[in-house]
Design a protein around this motif. Structure first.
Motif, PDB file in Angstrom:
ATOM      1  N   SER A  73      -2.070  28.641 -52.819  1.00  0.00           N
ATOM      2  CA  SER A  73      -3.445  28.459 -52.348  1.00  0.00           C
ATOM      3  C   SER A  73      -3.590  27.188 -51.505  1.00  0.00           C
ATOM      4  CB  SER A  73      -4.407  28.375 -53.534  1.00  0.00           C
ATOM      5  OG  SER A  73      -4.279  27.125 -54.202  1.00  0.00           O
ATOM      6  N   ASP A  74      -2.475  26.544 -51.219  1.00  0.00           N
ATOM      7  CA  ASP A  74      -2.468  25.265 -50.509  1.00  0.00           C
ATOM      8  C   ASP A  74      -3.183  24.184 -51.324  1.00  0.00           C
ATOM      9  OD1 ASP A  74      -1.624  23.633 -48.434  1.00  0.00           O
ATOM     10  OD2 ASP A  74      -3.395  24.023 -47.203  1.00  0.00           O
ATOM     11  N   TYR A  75      -2.916  24.200 -52.620  1.00  0.00           N
ATOM     12  CA  TYR A  75      -3.404  23.195 -53.564  1.00  0.00           C
ATOM     13  C   TYR A  75      -4.927  23.178 -53.671  1.00  0.00           C
ATOM     14  CZ  TYR A  75       1.447  21.946 -53.264  1.00  0.00           C
ATOM     15  OH  TYR A  75       2.821  22.008 -53.280  1.00  0.00           O
ATOM     16  N   SER A  76      -5.479  24.342 -53.894  1.00  0.00           N
ATOM     17  CA  SER A  76      -6.924  24.505 -54.075  1.00  0.00           C
ATOM     18  C   SER A  76      -7.432  23.643 -55.225  1.00  0.00           C
ATOM     19  CB  SER A  76      -7.224  25.974 -54.376  1.00  0.00           C
ATOM     20  OG  SER A  76      -8.528  26.130 -54.843  1.00  0.00           O
ATOM     21  N   LYS A  77      -8.554  22.976 -55.013  1.00  0.00           N
ATOM     22  CA  LYS A  77      -9.178  22.189 -56.086  1.00  0.00           C
ATOM     23  C   LYS A  77      -9.568  23.091 -57.251  1.00  0.00           C
ATOM     24  CE  LYS A  77     -11.056  18.653 -53.069  1.00  0.00           C
ATOM     25  NZ  LYS A  77     -12.282  18.096 -52.480  1.00  0.00           N
ATOM     26  N   THR A  78      -9.953  24.316 -56.941  1.00  0.00           N
ATOM     27  CA  THR A  78     -10.351  25.269 -57.966  1.00  0.00           C
ATOM     28  C   THR A  78      -9.209  25.563 -58.932  1.00  0.00           C
ATOM     29  OG1 THR A  78     -11.891  26.307 -56.425  1.00  0.00           O
ATOM     30  CG2 THR A  78     -11.257  27.607 -58.326  1.00  0.00           C
ATOM     31  N   LEU A  79      -7.989  25.592 -58.432  1.00  0.00           N
ATOM     32  CA  LEU A  79      -6.836  25.952 -59.247  1.00  0.00           C
ATOM     33  C   LEU A  79      -6.036  24.754 -59.736  1.00  0.00           C
ATOM     34  CD1 LEU A  79      -5.493  29.025 -57.227  1.00  0.00           C
ATOM     35  CD2 LEU A  79      -7.175  28.951 -59.076  1.00  0.00           C
ATOM     36  N   GLN A  80      -6.479  23.564 -59.408  1.00  0.00           N
ATOM     37  CA  GLN A  80      -5.688  22.368 -59.695  1.00  0.00           C
ATOM     38  C   GLN A  80      -5.366  22.208 -61.177  1.00  0.00           C
ATOM     39  OE1 GLN A  80      -7.271  18.775 -58.086  1.00  0.00           O
ATOM     40  NE2 GLN A  80      -5.643  17.512 -58.912  1.00  0.00           N
ATOM     41  N   GLU A  81      -6.356  22.318 -62.031  1.00  0.00           N
ATOM     42  CA  GLU A  81      -6.099  22.082 -63.455  1.00  0.00           C
ATOM     43  C   GLU A  81      -5.147  23.143 -64.025  1.00  0.00           C
ATOM     44  OE1 GLU A  81      -8.550  20.352 -67.240  1.00  0.00           O
ATOM     45  OE2 GLU A  81      -9.657  21.396 -65.679  1.00  0.00           O
ATOM     46  N   ALA A  82      -5.356  24.396 -63.654  1.00  0.00           N
ATOM     47  CA  ALA A  82      -4.448  25.454 -64.113  1.00  0.00           C
ATOM     48  C   ALA A  82      -3.074  25.291 -63.476  1.00  0.00           C
ATOM     49  CB  ALA A  82      -5.031  26.833 -63.778  1.00  0.00           C
ATOM     50  N   GLY A  83      -3.045  24.855 -62.223  1.00  0.00           N
ATOM     51  CA  GLY A  83      -1.783  24.661 -61.525  1.00  0.00           C
ATOM     52  C   GLY A  83      -0.947  23.528 -62.102  1.00  0.00           C
ATOM     53  N   CYS A  84      -1.598  22.590 -62.744  1.00  0.00           N
ATOM     54  CA  CYS A  84      -0.893  21.441 -63.327  1.00  0.00           C
ATOM     55  C   CYS A  84      -0.510  21.646 -64.796  1.00  0.00           C
ATOM     56  CB  CYS A  84      -1.749  20.189 -63.183  1.00  0.00           C
ATOM     57  SG  CYS A  84      -1.876  19.597 -61.482  1.00  0.00           S
ATOM     58  N   LEU A  85      -0.796  22.828 -65.336  1.00  0.00           N
ATOM     59  CA  LEU A  85      -0.468  23.075 -66.743  1.00  0.00           C
ATOM     60  C   LEU A  85       1.021  22.954 -67.027  1.00  0.00           C
ATOM     61  CD1 LEU A  85      -2.848  26.031 -67.681  1.00  0.00           C
ATOM     62  CD2 LEU A  85      -2.902  23.686 -68.583  1.00  0.00           C
ATOM     63  N   ASP A  86       1.854  23.326 -66.067  1.00  0.00           N
ATOM     64  CA  ASP A  86       3.298  23.224 -66.289  1.00  0.00           C
ATOM     65  C   ASP A  86       3.717  21.761 -66.429  1.00  0.00           C
ATOM     66  OD1 ASP A  86       5.640  24.967 -66.585  1.00  0.00           O
ATOM     67  OD2 ASP A  86       6.420  23.819 -64.883  1.00  0.00           O
ATOM     68  N   ASP A  87       3.134  20.886 -65.624  1.00  0.00           N
ATOM     69  CA  ASP A  87       3.404  19.453 -65.761  1.00  0.00           C
ATOM     70  C   ASP A  87       2.895  18.945 -67.099  1.00  0.00           C
ATOM     71  OD1 ASP A  87       4.594  19.273 -63.276  1.00  0.00           O
ATOM     72  OD2 ASP A  87       2.777  18.590 -62.265  1.00  0.00           O
ATOM     73  N   ARG A  88       1.709  19.403 -67.475  1.00  0.00           N
ATOM     74  CA  ARG A  88       1.117  18.980 -68.749  1.00  0.00           C
ATOM     75  C   ARG A  88       2.011  19.432 -69.910  1.00  0.00           C
ATOM     76  NH1 ARG A  88      -4.196  16.933 -70.060  1.00  0.00           N
ATOM     77  NH2 ARG A  88      -4.119  16.697 -72.297  1.00  0.00           N
ATOM     78  N   LYS A  89       2.570  20.622 -69.768  1.00  0.00           N
ATOM     79  CA  LYS A  89       3.481  21.159 -70.784  1.00  0.00           C
ATOM     80  C   LYS A  89       4.710  20.256 -70.910  1.00  0.00           C
ATOM     81  CE  LYS A  89       6.013  25.475 -71.200  1.00  0.00           C
ATOM     82  NZ  LYS A  89       6.078  26.846 -70.699  1.00  0.00           N
ATOM     83  N   ALA A  90       5.219  19.805 -69.781  1.00  0.00           N
ATOM     84  CA  ALA A  90       6.395  18.929 -69.786  1.00  0.00           C
ATOM     85  C   ALA A  90       6.080  17.556 -70.372  1.00  0.00           C
ATOM     86  CB  ALA A  90       6.939  18.785 -68.368  1.00  0.00           C
ATOM     87  N   LEU A  91       4.835  17.114 -70.236  1.00  0.00           N
ATOM     88  CA  LEU A  91       4.443  15.785 -70.707  1.00  0.00           C
ATOM     89  C   LEU A  91       3.800  15.788 -72.095  1.00  0.00           C
ATOM     90  CD1 LEU A  91       2.841  14.363 -67.446  1.00  0.00           C
ATOM     91  CD2 LEU A  91       4.987  13.659 -68.501  1.00  0.00           C
ATOM     92  N   ALA A  92       3.615  16.947 -72.673  1.00  0.00           N
ATOM     93  CA  ALA A  92       2.869  17.057 -73.933  1.00  0.00           C
ATOM     94  C   ALA A  92       3.418  16.145 -75.015  1.00  0.00           C
ATOM     95  CB  ALA A  92       2.852  18.497 -74.411  1.00  0.00           C
ATOM     96  N   ASP A  93       4.714  16.099 -75.169  1.00  0.00           N
ATOM     97  CA  ASP A  93       5.316  15.269 -76.207  1.00  0.00           C
ATOM     98  C   ASP A  93       5.015  13.795 -75.957  1.00  0.00           C
ATOM     99  OD1 ASP A  93       6.804  15.062 -78.594  1.00  0.00           O
ATOM    100  OD2 ASP A  93       8.580  14.456 -77.451  1.00  0.00           O
ATOM    101  N   ALA A  94       5.143  13.368 -74.703  1.00  0.00           N
ATOM    102  CA  ALA A  94       4.856  11.968 -74.358  1.00  0.00           C
ATOM    103  C   ALA A  94       3.385  11.628 -74.574  1.00  0.00           C
ATOM    104  CB  ALA A  94       5.255  11.696 -72.916  1.00  0.00           C
ATOM    105  N   LEU A  95       2.516  12.632 -74.407  1.00  0.00           N
ATOM    106  CA  LEU A  95       1.080  12.427 -74.608  1.00  0.00           C
ATOM    107  C   LEU A  95       0.682  12.521 -76.081  1.00  0.00           C
ATOM    108  CD1 LEU A  95      -0.273  14.590 -71.648  1.00  0.00           C
ATOM    109  CD2 LEU A  95      -0.199  12.093 -71.774  1.00  0.00           C
ATOM    110  N   GLY A  96       1.649  12.873 -76.914  1.00  0.00           N
ATOM    111  CA  GLY A  96       1.381  12.992 -78.340  1.00  0.00           C
ATOM    112  C   GLY A  96       0.687  14.290 -78.719  1.00  0.00           C
ATOM    113  N   GLN A  97       0.793  15.303 -77.870  1.00  0.00           N
ATOM    114  CA  GLN A  97       0.164  16.590 -78.153  1.00  0.00           C
ATOM    115  C   GLN A  97       1.132  17.516 -78.868  1.00  0.00           C
ATOM    116  OE1 GLN A  97      -1.185  18.003 -74.266  1.00  0.00           O
ATOM    117  NE2 GLN A  97      -3.211  18.169 -75.143  1.00  0.00           N
TER     118      GLN A  97
END
Length: 95
Positions: free
Chosen positions: A47-71
């Motif tokens: 989508s060329d980095y749509s703001k609408t999809l940003q949070e869902a698009g970053c879930l993979d990064d969040r998944k990778a960082l979950a342990d560091a974030l204490g989740q």
């Protein structure tokens, strides 16, 4: 398309609609949202980095960082479900 009364949409609009429909299906079927993080990343990039999809698009990064974030995985899964619920319920096609 005109004869059939169909409106032509942009590539961006099409990708956002696909992402919303995908999010709705995941939520409706009670599927594990963590299984689809790469799919939403791909849609966000497409989508060329749509703001609408940003949070869902970053879930993979969040998944990778979950342990560091204490989740815990359960907390991350709940967060991802909330992100997809929000995306599924929006009706606008932002940048």
């Amino acid at each position: 398309m005109e004869e059939a009364g169909l409106k032509q949409i942009t590539h961006h609009e099409a990708v956002v609609r696909l992402a919303r429909d995908f999010a709705r299906r995941i939520v409706a079927e009670n599927s594990d949202p963590l299984s689809f993080t790469r799919d939403f990343l791909d849609l966000w990039v497409n989508s060329d980095y749509s703001k609408t999809l940003q949070e869902a698009g970053c879930l993979d990064d969040r998944k990778a960082l979950a342990d560091a974030l204490g989740q815990t995985e359960a907390e991350l899964r709940d967060y991802a479900r909330q992100v997809l619920l929000a995306l599924a319920s929006e009706n606008r096609d932002d940048n």
